[in-house]
Scaffold this active site. Structure first.
Site, PDB file in Angstrom:
ATOM      1  CD  GLU A  57      18.889  54.466  -9.611  1.00  0.00           C
ATOM      2  OE1 GLU A  57      18.817  55.397 -10.428  1.00  0.00           O
ATOM      3  OE2 GLU A  57      18.385  54.497  -8.481  1.00  0.00           O
ATOM      4  NE  ARG A  81      22.874  61.845 -21.263  1.00  0.00           N
ATOM      5  CZ  ARG A  81      22.521  61.597 -19.999  1.00  0.00           C
ATOM      6  NH1 ARG A  81      22.654  62.522 -19.080  1.00  0.00           N
ATOM      7  NH2 ARG A  81      22.017  60.432 -19.683  1.00  0.00           N
ATOM      8  CE  LYS A 139      18.172  54.255 -16.602  1.00  0.00           C
ATOM      9  NZ  LYS A 139      18.779  53.732 -15.368  1.00  0.00           N
TER      10      LYS A 139
END
Length: 566
Positions: free
Chosen positions: A35, A260, A270
RNA sequence: UGGGGAGUCGUCUAACGGCAAGACGGCAGACUCUGGAUCUGCUUUUAGGGGUUCGAAUCCUCUCUCCCCAGCCA
């Protein structure tokens, strides 16, 4: 790069099996779907390497697709930065640069199809009410009073949502699935919400925007993705991913989840990285202390080192914390082969060689990279007054110290043996300079009588050296797991106050005068340093410390608890 | 306490019913004009119980621990 026997992973195994069974006609198509709402970090690098790597390995394709379904968070500048970073990491999507926002019309048509099939409805509940009706982890939800609207009414309302007739938050389109599902994602998830907000690409064309769950699988399907690889937190979303595709009866990729990356002494979310930037704990997304690709690039990390690191950490489903020492190992390993060696004195101590002629200058040959003789040699000027590292002299050294001290002989790299004969101090007792004698017979650093010295020091000639600023970096967080916070504590509590140390007047050998921004050197005995791409200018160079060399002496110091201040 | 997932050296990963392996780290040593690099050696592991089997990290079963999910974020 990685000479290890390549170790496999469960995703590769799945693909091999699929190819064997001719699933998807033996094709492999993956995608990296960021994104555009922030910068890429080392965690994304894992996904990038996986997706592009697997595609390449199996002769497939990997697309770069921007998952830009939420106009309030996304910006073109992030698209640009992401493109730059993926390229820099060494991957190529050829002409396959895609945007979910390019599929909005198709998504809309499919939504209408679902409404017509009685599988989706417009819901007038407020977001708070939807939350209430959703139930809890242990209690089933309640059905919305709008759940059984007629298809005609749904069609009409949805069309008018698109036309902009309704206020933000007043209605949503929901999938009609199962309000009592144990999986919250299946309790009539929202497919579209109203946002009277311009999108960085579609402008004001749309005021309804698809949710991730609705858009993602459809995008994968449109692109013919075979293996849709994502992180573990989407595992709960897979039933929904599958449900949408099944209801529409369109091409159905398979979603595969992996764990992850977590790295010690750093944060990789983020939200947290954004906070570090916004609240000025660091100097922007590309601050060399940041785990962003932009930051690491500025720090001097190479794409090769990062890819090697990603290869070494492997891929699995269990959550893990990778020691940042492994990353540093990969960086050193790569730079050791590539970086030319130079001499630089970070904390200078003046040395006068009392028996060296006042105006004499000699040019001594130095090897650019002992690992790679083809990188050649250079000449380094030597004269009566030089600088050495303050740490390389101790007046009262412990026995493990075998650098320079009073009456001891050491070698100046590529130059001469010198012996310290005097220590000059100021009124406060601080050492301001030391006096040494040199042995003219040892030119080049060799003694004709074969006597040995215990150590070799780097140095620069005082009248020839250039000055530069050098920035030293340490871990941004003192805690191994800064994410693991006690109650009413914030991860910023663990920020390392010494993560940045600026040294203003370091002395560098003159060959560095023309060092190009971004170029990386090994400062002998110290570590790898690169010319900063942002703040360095001709005539006033700024270097970033990429990573230090392995340092036995500092270990000894630590163990014995010696005071470093001589 | 609903649903989903995960447990192998300090760390990361392999072993897919047949000798628990590799890397990083740590510790020793060799070598060295970088206390660098290189090389050698050592370090240490199947969460626990029960079962199946000639044989289990692997299959079955019970237990324990950890992670994720209640955005109109992705």
């Amino acid at each position: 790069m990685a000479n290890l026997p390549q170790t496999t992973n469960f995703i590769r195994d799945i693909i091999i099996e699929d190819i064997k069974n001719n699933k998807y006609n033996g094709k492999v198509i993956t995608r990296f779907p960021p994104e555009p709402n922030g910068y890429l970090h080392i965690g994304h690098a894992k996904s990038i390497c996986l997706n592009f790597g697997l595609a390449k390995e199996f002769n497939g394709k990997c697309n770069l697709r921007f998952d830009d379904t939420n106009p309030s968070k996304e910006e073109q500048k992030y698209v640009d930065a992401i493109i730059e970073d993926v390229k820099w990491l060494g991957f190529d999507w050829e002409d396959r640069l895609y945007y979910a926002s390019d599929y909005f019309e198709q998504f809309y048509n499919w939504a209408v199809e679902l409404i017509k099939a009685g599988k989706a409805y417009v819901c007038d509940l407020s977001s708070e009410e939807i939350k209430e009706y959703r139930g809890t982890l242990t209690e089933p939800g309640k059905e919305s009073p709008y759940r059984n609207r007629s298809i005609e009414e749904n069609l009409d309302l949805f069309e008018r949502m698109r036309k902009g007739e309704f206020k933000e938050g007043s209605r949503v389109l929901r999938a009609k699935i199962d309000m009592s599902s144990g999986n919250l994602n299946m309790r009539d998830p929202v497919m579209y919400r109203i946002k009277h907000e311009p999108h960085y690409r579609t402008g004001n064309k749309w005021c309804i925007y698809p949710m991730y769950d609705w858009a993602h699988g459809l995008s994968d399907s449109i692109e013919g993705v075979t293996h849709s690889i994502c992180t573990m937190e989407y595992e709960d979303h897979r039933p929904l991913y599958d449900w949408f595709l099944d209801q529409l009866n369109i091409y159905h990729p398979q979603q595969i989840e992996f764990a992850r990356l977590n790295l010690s002494h750093t944060v990789l979310s983020k939200r947290k990285l954004l906070k570090l930037v916004n609240e000025k704990y660091v100097d922007g997304w590309d601050d060399p202390r940041m785990p962003t690709l932009a930051g690491m690039r500025r720090r001097g990390y190479t794409p090769e080192a990062i890819r090697d690191f990603i290869e070494r950490i492997g891929v699995g489903k269990k959550e893990s914390l990778v020691d940042i020492a492994l990353l540093e190992y990969c960086v050193r390993k790569d730079l050791n082969e590539k970086a030319p060696r130079v001499m630089a004195v970070l904390n200078p101590l003046k040395v006068v060689i009392t028996n060296y002629p006042d105006d004499k200058v000699e040019y001594l040959q130095a090897i650019n990279n002992p690992e790679k003789p083809e990188m050649g040699v250079r000449e380094v000027p030597f004269s009566k007054i030089i600088y050495i590292e303050r740490d390389d002299f101790m007046e009262n050294p412990p026995k493990e110290f075998y650098r320079l001290t009073l009456n001891r002989e050491v070698r100046l790299r590529y130059a001469y043996y010198i012996k310290c004969i005097d220590v000059i101090k100021d009124g406060a007792g601080n050492i301001v300079e030391i006096h040494c004698t040199y042995d003219p017979e040892t030119r080049g650093g060799w003694s004709p009588d074969g006597r040995k010295v215990k150590s070799t020091l780097h140095w620069v000639s005082a009248s020839h050296c250039i000055e530069a600023e050098v920035r030293l970096y340490d871990y941004l967080f003192t805690k191994e797991r800064p994410d693991e916070t006690e109650e009413d504590e914030d991860f910023t509590n663990y920020i390392n106050p010494k993560s940045l140390e600026i040294l203003k007047s370091c002395k560098l050998e003159p060959s560095l005068a023309n060092a190009k921004p971004g170029s990386i050197y090994q400062f002998e005995r110290l570590g790898y340093f690169c010319v900063d791409t942002k703040d360095s200018k001709d005539g006033s160079l700024v270097f970033n410390k990429t990573v230090g060399l392995k340092d036995e002496w500092s270990k000894i110091l630590k163990k014995s608890n010696f005071n470093i201040s001589s």
